[in-house]
Motif scaffolding. Sequence first.
Motif, PDB file in Angstrom:
ATOM      1  N   SER A   1       0.665  -1.265  -0.073  1.00  0.00           N
ATOM      2  CA  SER A   1      -0.102  -0.005  -0.037  1.00  0.00           C
ATOM      3  C   SER A   1       0.774   1.368  -0.033  1.00  0.00           C
ATOM      4  O   SER A   1       0.526   2.200  -0.377  1.00  0.00           O
ATOM      5  CB  SER A   1      -1.115   0.050   1.077  1.00  0.00           C
ATOM      6  N   TYR A   2       2.121   1.005   0.434  1.00  0.00           N
ATOM      7  CA  TYR A   2       3.050   2.222   0.260  1.00  0.00           C
ATOM      8  C   TYR A   2       3.752   2.504  -1.130  1.00  0.00           C
ATOM      9  O   TYR A   2       4.149   3.333  -1.228  1.00  0.00           O
ATOM     10  CB  TYR A   2       4.274   2.211   1.249  1.00  0.00           C
ATOM     11  N   GLY A   3       3.281   1.679  -1.991  1.00  0.00           N
ATOM     12  CA  GLY A   3       3.825   1.455  -3.157  1.00  0.00           C
ATOM     13  C   GLY A   3       5.117   0.641  -3.596  1.00  0.00           C
ATOM     14  O   GLY A   3       5.717   0.773  -4.621  1.00  0.00           O
ATOM     15  N   LEU A   4       5.447  -0.073  -2.675  1.00  0.00           N
ATOM     16  CA  LEU A   4       6.554  -1.026  -2.648  1.00  0.00           C
ATOM     17  C   LEU A   4       6.210  -2.271  -3.684  1.00  0.00           C
ATOM     18  O   LEU A   4       5.120  -2.653  -3.432  1.00  0.00           O
ATOM     19  CB  LEU A   4       6.986  -1.735  -1.059  1.00  0.00           C
ATOM     20  N   MET A   5       6.819  -2.674  -4.472  1.00  0.00           N
ATOM     21  CA  MET A   5       6.622  -3.918  -5.243  1.00  0.00           C
ATOM     22  C   MET A   5       7.398  -5.138  -4.591  1.00  0.00           C
ATOM     23  O   MET A   5       8.622  -5.290  -4.184  1.00  0.00           O
ATOM     24  CB  MET A   5       7.533  -3.514  -6.642  1.00  0.00           C
ATOM     25  N   ILE A   6       6.573  -6.071  -4.187  1.00  0.00           N
ATOM     26  CA  ILE A   6       6.868  -7.289  -3.474  1.00  0.00           C
ATOM     27  C   ILE A   6       6.249  -8.416  -4.368  1.00  0.00           C
ATOM     28  O   ILE A   6       4.795  -8.407  -4.505  1.00  0.00           O
ATOM     29  CB  ILE A   6       6.300  -7.215  -2.167  1.00  0.00           C
ATOM     30  N   GLU A   7       6.912  -9.227  -4.683  1.00  0.00           N
ATOM     31  CA  GLU A   7       6.572 -10.539  -5.432  1.00  0.00           C
ATOM     32  C   GLU A   7       6.441 -11.575  -4.551  1.00  0.00           C
ATOM     33  O   GLU A   7       6.908 -11.762  -3.537  1.00  0.00           O
ATOM     34  CB  GLU A   7       7.524 -10.800  -6.428  1.00  0.00           C
ATOM     35  N   THR A   8       5.507 -12.453  -5.008  1.00  0.00           N
ATOM     36  CA  THR A   8       4.964 -13.481  -4.271  1.00  0.00           C
ATOM     37  C   THR A   8       5.073 -14.912  -5.086  1.00  0.00           C
ATOM     38  O   THR A   8       4.554 -14.794  -5.897  1.00  0.00           O
ATOM     39  CB  THR A   8       3.481 -13.461  -3.324  1.00  0.00           C
ATOM     40  N   GLU A   9       5.771 -15.741  -4.360  1.00  0.00           N
ATOM     41  CA  GLU A   9       5.794 -17.209  -4.901  1.00  0.00           C
ATOM     42  C   GLU A   9       5.166 -18.157  -3.861  1.00  0.00           C
ATOM     43  O   GLU A   9       5.534 -18.094  -2.986  1.00  0.00           O
ATOM     44  CB  GLU A   9       7.177 -17.578  -5.520  1.00  0.00           C
TER      45      GLU A   9
END
Length: 110
Positions: free
Chosen positions: A66-74
Motif C-alpha cells: 500500500s506504500y507503493g513497494l513492489m513485492i513479488e509472491t511465489e
Amino acid sequence: MNNYTKPRPSIRVKILGSGTANQLPITVVGRECWALRQLMAAGDAGCTPIDQPGPRWSHYVWKLRSYGLMIETEHEKHDGAYPGHHARYFLRSDLEVIEATDDVNASVAA
C-alpha cells in the motif's frame, strides 16, 4: 506506557525508479518495519514465514504494498509433519534508506 506511546522501530526510505527517487520518502514503523528489513536483508533469496517467523506476513506485505513497494509472491510446497504450502516474498523495489531507528532514542543514518 501503552502500545500507542512505547517506542517502535522505524525505517524511512525512498523508492527509486531508474536510479532516482520517484516519490516522496515513506516511513514504515513497527512490524511492517521489521518485515521490510527482513525483505531487504534477504535479497534474491526472499523471505518465508518458515525461515523468518512472523505472525502475519501476508498482512505486513499487504501494508507494504500500500506504500507503493513492489513485492513479488511465489507459492512453495513444504513437507514434514504438517505438509502444505507457504509463500516466499521478494522485494522488487529499489530503495534508498534515509534513516533507520531501533527505537525513539537511537537512530542510525544510512
